[in-house]
Design an enzyme around this catalytic site. Sequence first.
Site, short mmCIF file in Angstrom:
data_model
loop_
_atom_site.label_atom_id
_atom_site.label_comp_id
_atom_site.label_asym_id
_atom_site.label_seq_id
_atom_site.Cartn_x
_atom_site.Cartn_y
_atom_site.Cartn_z
N GLN A 38 44.03 24.38 52.04
CA GLN A 38 43.67 25.79 52.34
C GLN A 38 42.26 25.98 52.51
OE1 GLN A 38 45.96 28.52 50.42
NE2 GLN A 38 47.79 27.14 50.35
N HIS B 11 44.68 28.56 47.56
CA HIS B 11 44.43 30.01 47.21
C HIS B 11 42.98 30.32 47.08
CE1 HIS B 11 48.91 30.62 45.70
NE2 HIS B 11 48.67 29.91 46.96
N GLU C 254 53.44 40.82 48.91
CA GLU C 254 53.18 42.15 48.67
C GLU C 254 52.36 42.72 49.84
OE1 GLU C 254 53.43 41.84 43.70
OE2 GLU C 254 51.46 42.40 44.88
N TYR D 87 47.51 44.54 39.20
CA TYR D 87 48.58 44.25 40.12
C TYR D 87 49.43 43.24 39.62
CZ TYR D 87 46.37 47.56 43.36
OH TYR D 87 45.98 48.59 44.09
#
Length: 302
Positions: free
Chosen positions: A128, A195, A287, A297
């Site tokens: 990624q 990520h 989310e 969170y």
Amino acid sequence: MHPFKHSLIFLATLGLLAGCDNSSDSANQNTTSSPATTTEAEPVTPANPVEPTEEPANAAEEPTEQANDGQPFNVTEVTQFDAPWAMTFLPDGRLLVTEMGGTLRLHDLASDNTGTISGVPEVVHAGQGGLGDVLLHPQFDNNQQIYISYAEAGDGGSGAAVARARLVLDENGGGALEDLQVIWRQTPKVSGNGHFGHRLAFDNDGMLWITSSERQKFDPAQDMNSNLGKMIRLNDDGSVPEDNPFADQGEVAAQIWSLGHRNILGLAFDADGKLWAHEMGPKDGDELNLIVKGENYGYPLV
């Protein structure tokens, strides 16, 4: 990842697809996601099916356009890029487009010409990771500054970085980044290729916001000595605003606006100036979050 072609029409969804890879997430992590509601679209069957007709002789010269099929818009291919990740419009209507391999493109929609912007830092393109977001300074008309995010190598592995530079365009449809300065880095650098996050946005006060995902390492999202798994808020030069919620807790913590995030790949301010982010969660844990100052969170605890 082998380079592949994407049409311009897929730029908006590329970030969503990139966040769905859970291949490096450990199976023994005890993470519980909030229930998510999923709505599946029913297939649409025309009431009066139309028999296929012979393709016109000049079909190859026609723009590629899909039938409406009851959808609110048509899709027309404009041009193609090699693994595009983000785009932004210049004031004159031309497009800056990042390609994950490390190339910044300048596309002229009127002439259909695509040029290259030189001066991009060396980029780690794996999984990624790669060249990520591109963003204009709010006062771009006066200072010609742009911001780019990308994955870079370093001690311990790789991590996201954000740099600002002056965009100097030439008469041949290209240009260069000059006076480039790295103003922020993920810390620490770690192994793995997933990520990174590194989505960028400016608010109405000229503050720079950066999404810093947790690099599939889980625990750093709760560690205030790391800026992984955090929402970052900085001045436009990379310095830390004095009113950040953890400004008195050390150099790294001072950057943080909120914590406990996993993989934030969408970032936008609404008409009231509220910040919204979408976050890729494991197993139905995606989310859409309203970002609140100092809020935790929960990832990976919940």
